[in-house]
Write an enzyme that holds these catalytic residues in place. Structure first.
Site, PDB file in Angstrom:
ATOM      1  N   LEU A  48      85.517 -39.237 -13.697  1.00  0.00           N
ATOM      2  CA  LEU A  48      84.439 -39.778 -14.809  1.00  0.00           C
ATOM      3  C   LEU A  48      83.281 -40.045 -14.343  1.00  0.00           C
ATOM      4  O   LEU A  48      82.663 -40.820 -15.158  1.00  0.00           O
ATOM      5  CB  LEU A  48      85.448 -40.803 -15.480  1.00  0.00           C
ATOM      6  N   ASP A  55      78.821 -31.708 -17.959  1.00  0.00           N
ATOM      7  CA  ASP A  55      79.165 -30.548 -18.812  1.00  0.00           C
ATOM      8  C   ASP A  55      78.263 -29.508 -19.177  1.00  0.00           C
ATOM      9  O   ASP A  55      78.453 -28.704 -20.141  1.00  0.00           O
ATOM     10  CB  ASP A  55      79.789 -31.400 -20.167  1.00  0.00           C
ATOM     11  N   GLU A  59      95.291 -26.307 -19.125  1.00  0.00           N
ATOM     12  CA  GLU A  59      94.945 -26.559 -17.864  1.00  0.00           C
ATOM     13  C   GLU A  59      95.820 -26.438 -16.775  1.00  0.00           C
ATOM     14  O   GLU A  59      95.473 -25.693 -15.775  1.00  0.00           O
ATOM     15  CB  GLU A  59      94.467 -28.264 -17.852  1.00  0.00           C
ATOM     16  N   HIS A  65      86.851 -29.183 -18.373  1.00  0.00           N
ATOM     17  CA  HIS A  65      86.624 -30.030 -19.753  1.00  0.00           C
ATOM     18  C   HIS A  65      87.810 -29.704 -20.678  1.00  0.00           C
ATOM     19  O   HIS A  65      88.091 -28.439 -21.059  1.00  0.00           O
ATOM     20  CB  HIS A  65      85.203 -29.785 -20.427  1.00  0.00           C
ATOM     21  N   ASN A 117      84.380 -27.882 -12.661  1.00  0.00           N
ATOM     22  CA  ASN A 117      85.199 -29.071 -13.264  1.00  0.00           C
ATOM     23  C   ASN A 117      85.849 -28.381 -14.665  1.00  0.00           C
ATOM     24  O   ASN A 117      85.656 -27.343 -14.846  1.00  0.00           O
ATOM     25  CB  ASN A 117      83.847 -30.080 -14.123  1.00  0.00           C
ATOM     26  N   GLY A 148      95.878 -37.746 -12.706  1.00  0.00           N
ATOM     27  CA  GLY A 148      95.811 -36.684 -11.497  1.00  0.00           C
ATOM     28  C   GLY A 148      97.081 -35.846 -11.782  1.00  0.00           C
ATOM     29  O   GLY A 148      97.257 -34.956 -10.603  1.00  0.00           O
ATOM     30  N   SER A 149      97.226 -35.514 -12.944  1.00  0.00           N
ATOM     31  CA  SER A 149      98.470 -34.392 -12.867  1.00  0.00           C
ATOM     32  C   SER A 149      97.612 -32.734 -12.743  1.00  0.00           C
ATOM     33  O   SER A 149      98.447 -32.075 -12.139  1.00  0.00           O
ATOM     34  CB  SER A 149      99.128 -34.452 -14.344  1.00  0.00           C
ATOM     35  N   ASN A 150      96.427 -32.759 -12.956  1.00  0.00           N
ATOM     36  CA  ASN A 150      95.841 -31.516 -12.552  1.00  0.00           C
ATOM     37  C   ASN A 150      95.817 -31.457 -10.998  1.00  0.00           C
ATOM     38  O   ASN A 150      95.981 -30.339 -10.464  1.00  0.00           O
ATOM     39  CB  ASN A 150      94.722 -31.171 -13.139  1.00  0.00           C
TER      40      ASN A 150
HETATM   41  C1  GRF Z   1      92.351 -33.643 -18.343  1.00  0.00           C
HETATM   42  O1  GRF Z   1      92.449 -33.390 -19.427  1.00  0.00           O
HETATM   43  C2  GRF Z   1      91.109 -33.022 -17.831  1.00  0.00           C
HETATM   44  O2  GRF Z   1      90.296 -31.773 -18.508  1.00  0.00           O
HETATM   45  C3  GRF Z   1      89.880 -34.154 -18.117  1.00  0.00           C
HETATM   46  O3  GRF Z   1      90.651 -35.289 -17.768  1.00  0.00           O
HETATM   47  C4  GRF Z   1      91.930 -34.867 -17.842  1.00  0.00           C
HETATM   48  C5  GRF Z   1      92.605 -35.393 -16.507  1.00  0.00           C
HETATM   49  O4  GRF Z   1      94.166 -35.310 -16.529  1.00  0.00           O
HETATM   50  N1  GRF Z   1      88.546 -33.866 -17.693  1.00  0.00           N
HETATM   51  P1  GRF Z   1      94.972 -35.395 -15.388  1.00  0.00           P
HETATM   52  O5  GRF Z   1      94.491 -36.796 -14.659  1.00  0.00           O
HETATM   53  O6  GRF Z   1      94.663 -34.305 -14.509  1.00  0.00           O
HETATM   54  O7  GRF Z   1      96.292 -35.713 -15.777  1.00  0.00           O
END
Ligand code: GRF
Length: 192
Positions: free
Chosen positions: A89, A149, A178, A108, A106, A17-19
């Site tokens: 996922l 996708d 990202e 990718h 989303n 979940g870093s994003n």
């Molecule tokens: C990211 O690289 C995203 O593009 C992919 O899964 C990864 C998730 O990373 N779909 P995080 O959980 O946000 O660290």
């Protein structure tokens, strides 16, 4: 009572979940946008810890919660009007896609249409890119439809693949893209 924000976001994530955190921090303090929910299909996913620290309602759910409409209900109760997938996922069911037309995005970690589709996630994507001898990889932000996708592409950014790269080294470079672009592109879409 304080007015609700114009844009109320839910972020779905299955892992770290870093994003998700990066997006929540980007919008922190904004009057017009609020990340109101972190949702995960994995009860031990670190994204849920991040959500608690950020004081964002964070819930793990079972497959049946999704299938029986409880997640859609939760989104509606929280007046969510935009959904972000960030390392999520599982497939989003048609009821949710229909309830949020062009309101689900989303990211990718590669340049679609290459290296996408079922089973292409996480390190596997970067392994495949390196294996194929690609000189470039990157990110793709796209709308979500019923196929993995294959929704319309909104934005892509690229980075080099070095001959010496391991999948984790490439993943780091892609993650930087990202963090830089995903919140900014979401912000732009919200303003359109
Ligand atoms: C990211 O690289 C995203 O593009 C992919 O899964 C990864 C998730 O990373 N779909 P995080 O959980 O946000 O660290």
């Amino acid at each position: 009572m304080k007015n609700l924000q114009k844009h109320r976001l839910a972020v779905f994530a299955s892992g770290s979940g870093s994003n998700a955190e990066n997006i929540a921090r980007y919008f922190d303090g904004r009057e017009d946008v609020k990340v109101v929910l972190f949702l995960s299909n994995k009860k031990n996913a670190y994204v849920l810890e991040r959500g608690k620290k950020l004081r964002i309602a964070s819930h793990a759910f079972e497959k049946t919660d999704m299938e029986e409409g409880r997640i859609l209900q939760l989104l509606q109760e929280n007046q969510v009007n935009f959904i972000v997938l960030a390392g999520y996922l599982q497939k989003i069911p048609p009821e949710i896609i229909q309830a949020y037309p062009d309101k689900i995005v989303n990211i990718h970690p590669a340049l679609l249409p290459k290296f996408g589709g079922k089973g292409m996630y996480g390190e596997r994507v970067h392994e495949a890119v390196i294996q194929a001898g690609e000189k470039e990889s990157g990110i793709t932000i796209h709308y979500v439809n019923e196929h993995y996708d294959r929704g319309n592409i909104i934005f892509q950014a690229s980075c080099p693949v070095l001959a010496s790269d391991t999948p984790s080294e490439l993943a780091l470079r892609v993650h930087e893209l990202e963090y830089l672009h995903y919140p900014r592109i979401i912000d732009k879409l919200l303003k359109e």
